[in-house]
Structures are given as C-alpha cells and as structure tokens.
Write a protein that holds these residues in place. Structure first.
Motif, mmCIF file in Angstrom:
data_model
loop_
_atom_site.group_PDB
_atom_site.id
_atom_site.type_symbol
_atom_site.label_atom_id
_atom_site.label_comp_id
_atom_site.label_asym_id
_atom_site.label_seq_id
_atom_site.Cartn_x
_atom_site.Cartn_y
_atom_site.Cartn_z
ATOM 1 N N LEU A 197 84.538 4.087 62.052
ATOM 2 C CA LEU A 197 84.302 2.939 61.174
ATOM 3 C C LEU A 197 82.829 2.607 61.001
ATOM 4 C CD1 LEU A 197 87.098 0.441 62.297
ATOM 5 C CD2 LEU A 197 86.858 1.473 60.029
ATOM 6 N N ALA A 198 81.993 3.133 61.900
ATOM 7 C CA ALA A 198 80.564 2.827 61.830
ATOM 8 C C ALA A 198 79.845 3.600 60.729
ATOM 9 C CB ALA A 198 79.901 3.132 63.179
ATOM 10 N N TYR A 199 80.563 4.469 60.023
ATOM 11 C CA TYR A 199 79.902 5.257 58.979
ATOM 12 C C TYR A 199 79.175 4.316 58.002
ATOM 13 C CZ TYR A 199 78.840 8.837 55.589
ATOM 14 O OH TYR A 199 78.152 9.696 54.761
ATOM 15 N N PRO A 200 77.892 4.540 57.769
ATOM 16 C CA PRO A 200 77.100 3.580 56.971
ATOM 17 C C PRO A 200 77.551 3.478 55.520
ATOM 18 C CG PRO A 200 75.847 5.596 57.426
ATOM 19 C CD PRO A 200 77.086 5.669 58.269
ATOM 20 N N ARG A 201 77.521 2.268 55.033
ATOM 21 C CA ARG A 201 77.799 1.920 53.629
ATOM 22 C C ARG A 201 79.254 2.130 53.235
ATOM 23 N NH1 ARG A 201 73.390 4.755 54.008
ATOM 24 N NH2 ARG A 201 74.386 6.658 53.259
ATOM 25 N N ALA A 202 80.111 2.439 54.198
ATOM 26 C CA ALA A 202 81.527 2.622 53.870
ATOM 27 C C ALA A 202 82.157 1.289 53.458
ATOM 28 C CB ALA A 202 82.274 3.206 55.064
ATOM 29 N N LYS A 203 83.203 1.376 52.659
ATOM 30 C CA LYS A 203 83.998 0.204 52.314
ATOM 31 C C LYS A 203 85.166 0.135 53.294
ATOM 32 C CE LYS A 203 84.507 -1.129 48.090
ATOM 33 N NZ LYS A 203 84.874 -1.282 46.655
ATOM 34 N N ILE A 204 85.397 -1.038 53.876
ATOM 35 C CA ILE A 204 86.469 -1.210 54.859
ATOM 36 C C ILE A 204 87.448 -2.254 54.335
ATOM 37 C CG2 ILE A 204 87.056 -1.795 57.238
ATOM 38 C CD1 ILE A 204 84.180 -1.098 58.028
ATOM 39 N N TYR A 205 88.717 -1.855 54.230
ATOM 40 C CA TYR A 205 89.785 -2.785 53.845
ATOM 41 C C TYR A 205 90.616 -3.140 55.068
ATOM 42 C CZ TYR A 205 89.091 -2.162 48.792
ATOM 43 O OH TYR A 205 88.582 -2.160 47.511
ATOM 44 N N GLN A 206 90.729 -4.448 55.325
ATOM 45 C CA GLN A 206 91.558 -4.957 56.411
ATOM 46 C C GLN A 206 92.969 -5.232 55.881
ATOM 47 O OE1 GLN A 206 90.752 -5.945 59.803
ATOM 48 N NE2 GLN A 206 92.966 -6.207 59.946
ATOM 49 N N PHE A 207 93.976 -4.720 56.593
ATOM 50 C CA PHE A 207 95.382 -4.976 56.285
ATOM 51 C C PHE A 207 95.920 -5.955 57.317
ATOM 52 C CE2 PHE A 207 94.603 -1.339 53.848
ATOM 53 C CZ PHE A 207 95.714 -0.895 53.136
ATOM 54 N N ASP A 208 96.462 -7.093 56.868
ATOM 55 C CA ASP A 208 97.090 -8.019 57.814
ATOM 56 C C ASP A 208 98.130 -8.873 57.095
ATOM 57 O OD1 ASP A 208 95.726 -10.140 56.542
ATOM 58 O OD2 ASP A 208 94.148 -10.214 58.052
ATOM 59 N N SER A 209 98.591 -9.910 57.762
ATOM 60 C CA SER A 209 99.691 -10.721 57.231
ATOM 61 C C SER A 209 99.305 -11.507 55.990
ATOM 62 C CB SER A 209 100.199 -11.684 58.307
ATOM 63 O OG SER A 209 99.151 -12.537 58.740
ATOM 64 N N SER A 210 98.008 -11.613 55.706
ATOM 65 C CA SER A 210 97.569 -12.343 54.513
ATOM 66 C C SER A 210 97.344 -11.421 53.317
ATOM 67 C CB SER A 210 96.285 -13.124 54.815
ATOM 68 O OG SER A 210 95.198 -12.241 55.074
ATOM 69 N N ILE A 212 95.386 -7.720 51.842
ATOM 70 C CA ILE A 212 94.347 -6.706 52.025
ATOM 71 C C ILE A 212 93.038 -7.282 51.501
ATOM 72 C CG2 ILE A 212 93.601 -4.356 51.490
ATOM 73 C CD1 ILE A 212 96.502 -3.668 50.851
ATOM 74 N N TYR A 213 91.987 -7.178 52.309
ATOM 75 C CA TYR A 213 90.702 -7.709 51.868
ATOM 76 C C TYR A 213 89.579 -6.882 52.489
ATOM 77 C CZ TYR A 213 91.328 -10.035 56.392
ATOM 78 O OH TYR A 213 91.589 -10.288 57.719
ATOM 79 N N GLU A 214 88.416 -6.915 51.846
ATOM 80 C CA GLU A 214 87.276 -6.157 52.334
ATOM 81 C C GLU A 214 86.621 -6.896 53.496
ATOM 82 O OE1 GLU A 214 83.337 -3.910 50.459
ATOM 83 O OE2 GLU A 214 84.798 -4.886 49.139
ATOM 84 N N ILE A 215 86.135 -6.121 54.465
ATOM 85 C CA ILE A 215 85.576 -6.707 55.678
ATOM 86 C C ILE A 215 84.366 -5.887 56.108
ATOM 87 C CG2 ILE A 215 87.073 -5.345 57.201
ATOM 88 C CD1 ILE A 215 87.302 -7.807 59.025
ATOM 89 N N ASP A 216 83.406 -6.542 56.753
ATOM 90 C CA ASP A 216 82.241 -5.839 57.295
ATOM 91 C C ASP A 216 82.592 -5.194 58.629
ATOM 92 O OD1 ASP A 216 80.614 -6.566 55.167
ATOM 93 O OD2 ASP A 216 79.932 -8.411 56.170
ATOM 94 N N TYR A 217 81.886 -4.126 58.946
ATOM 95 C CA TYR A 217 82.160 -3.372 60.174
ATOM 96 C C TYR A 217 82.163 -4.264 61.416
ATOM 97 C CZ TYR A 217 81.200 -0.214 64.103
ATOM 98 O OH TYR A 217 81.224 0.448 65.310
ATOM 99 N N GLU A 218 81.118 -5.075 61.591
ATOM 100 C CA GLU A 218 81.003 -5.881 62.800
ATOM 101 C C GLU A 218 81.984 -7.048 62.837
ATOM 102 O OE1 GLU A 218 76.989 -6.964 63.679
ATOM 103 O OE2 GLU A 218 76.314 -4.877 63.762
#
Length: 244
Positions: A197-210, A212-218
């Motif tokens: 997940l630490a790959y630079p500049r990647a887009k991260i989508y969080q999946f949860d009960s609310s 799907i939304y974009e989230i920062d690595y940290e």
C-alpha cells in the motif's frame, strides 16, 4: 490536449439500465451496493477493507467482466473448479481507454494453486521461468509470475498477492510492480499489505459498511495498526494477552 493511453481501465460503475435486488448477494454488501463510480489511477489502484467487505468480490467481477477466468491467469485460462462466481460482473459498466494493453493477467491468491496445476497439465511453463510452479514454494511461484509472466504495457488485476510473500518478498514485489508501471502498466490490487500500500501516488479505495471512498495511505487501518503495534508491541501484547 492529447489523450493518454493509461489508465487502460478508466472507470467501473453499476449499469443504469438494469434493475437490481439490493437484498441479494453481492449487492447486499454495503460497499458493493454503494459502488457508484470508481475511477482508476493510471498506475496503481488499491482496494482495502476488512474481510467480507466486498473488495475481492469487486476485483473478481472486474476481472471476469474484462474476460479473465474467475480463478486467474491469462484470458486464455477459463476453467472453473467451483461455481462460486458472483453475478456482479454482469452488472458492471466498464469505461476503457482508446488503447488496449498488450499484456494482461489476473493473479488470484486463493486459486493460484489451480492455475499452477493447469499450467503443468498443458505443459506451458516457459512464461513462468521454465519450471513447474508446484516445484517451488508458494511465494516463489508468485514471484516467478510477477517477474517472468508479466511482460509490461499491461493491465494486471491482483487479489491479495501478498498472501504467500514474506516481508522481504513483498518489497521485491513492490519493486517489480514499479518496473512494470514504468513500462506503461496499470495495476488494480486488493490487499491487506501495508508494504504494498505504500506505493507512491497510488489511489486507495477503502471498502466498509458506509460504502467505498478514497483514503490516504497513513489513514488506513493497515498502516495505523501496524505502526502502533511495532512501536508499542510489548504493551499491545500485554493488553491482548492479559487474563489469558
């Protein structure tokens, strides 16, 4: 403004010309029900979330909608050892680039053993380093695939590729992914690995009960929990194992 060839897969969304049963699987999963439109990074897009959140279901659906077999491999590998594929792939609308990738692969950790067996049966080992994937460790077979089979200028879908990889091999995989990105490749990866997940500049989508939304690595749990445990492992072990 010139058109860019990447991302090869630009967007995925639920089709608006179909009626859906949101009480039936897989739309009963909150993240899948709230899929909306996912826009992919030209280089690397990650899906993260708890087990059962729907990220692997969406990865499978995208792969099948693109023409891959549900158990992984190239698009020519179309066997099924079990009829467990969800119907989500038929509900998706894919927006693609004007240019097709020249290479593609779907690496699915849970069924990779079956792909390795198929490669032995059809006697096709050249693309995997010339050696049966069953004659090396699980992690070595994954690395043989990433390092030898993926040729670049490709679209690569991966579901939990870290499952067989040690931390050192995850770093090696990260380096291999970067080389392929530099060679005009795009990755869509479902993972639990804070290293990948630490790959630079990647887009991260969080999946949860609310949804799907974009989230920062940290801001991911994967980073926060791993960092907290490593920095305070003695106290965390005491808390976890107290009264046991």
């Amino acid at each position: 403004m010139a058109l860019e060839p990447k991302p090869y897969l630009q967007q995925v969304s639920l089709r608006d010309d179909l009626e859906f049963d949101f009480e039936a699987f897989p739309l009963s999963l909150p993240a899948v029900r709230e899929l909306g439109t996912l826009e992919f990074h030209p280089d690397v897009t990650f899906f993260v979330g708890e087990n059962g959140s729907g990220k692997s279901t969406v990865v499978e659906a995208i792969a099948v909608a693109l023409g891959f077999g549900p158990e992984g491999g190239t698009k020519s590998v179309q066997f099924r050892t079990a009829d467990t594929v969800s119907s989500l792939h038929a509900m998706l609308r894919l927006i693609k680039s004007f240019r097709k990738p020249s290479d593609s692969y779907f690496l699915r950790a849970e069924s990779f053993y079956n792909v390795a067996t198929y490669m032995d049966e059809v006697d096709y080992l050249k693309g995997y380093g010339g050696r049966s994937l069953h004659k090396v460790s699980h992690g070595e077979s994954f690395m043989a695939t990433i390092s030898n089979k993926l040729r670049g200028n490709g679209l690569y879908i991966m579901d939990e590729p870290e499952s067989a990889l040690s931390p050192t091999r995850q770093l090696a995989a990260l380096s291999a992914i970067h080389k392929l990105v530099q060679d005009e490749s795009q990755f869509i990866i479902a993972t639990h690995s804070p290293i990948l997940l630490a790959y630079p500049r990647a887009k991260i989508y969080q999946f949860d009960s609310s949804g799907i939304y974009e989230i920062d690595y940290e801001d991911t749990e994967h980073y926060a929990i791993t960092r907290d445990f490593l920095n305070h492992y003695s106290k965390r072990l005491g808390d976890l194992l107290e009264d046991h």
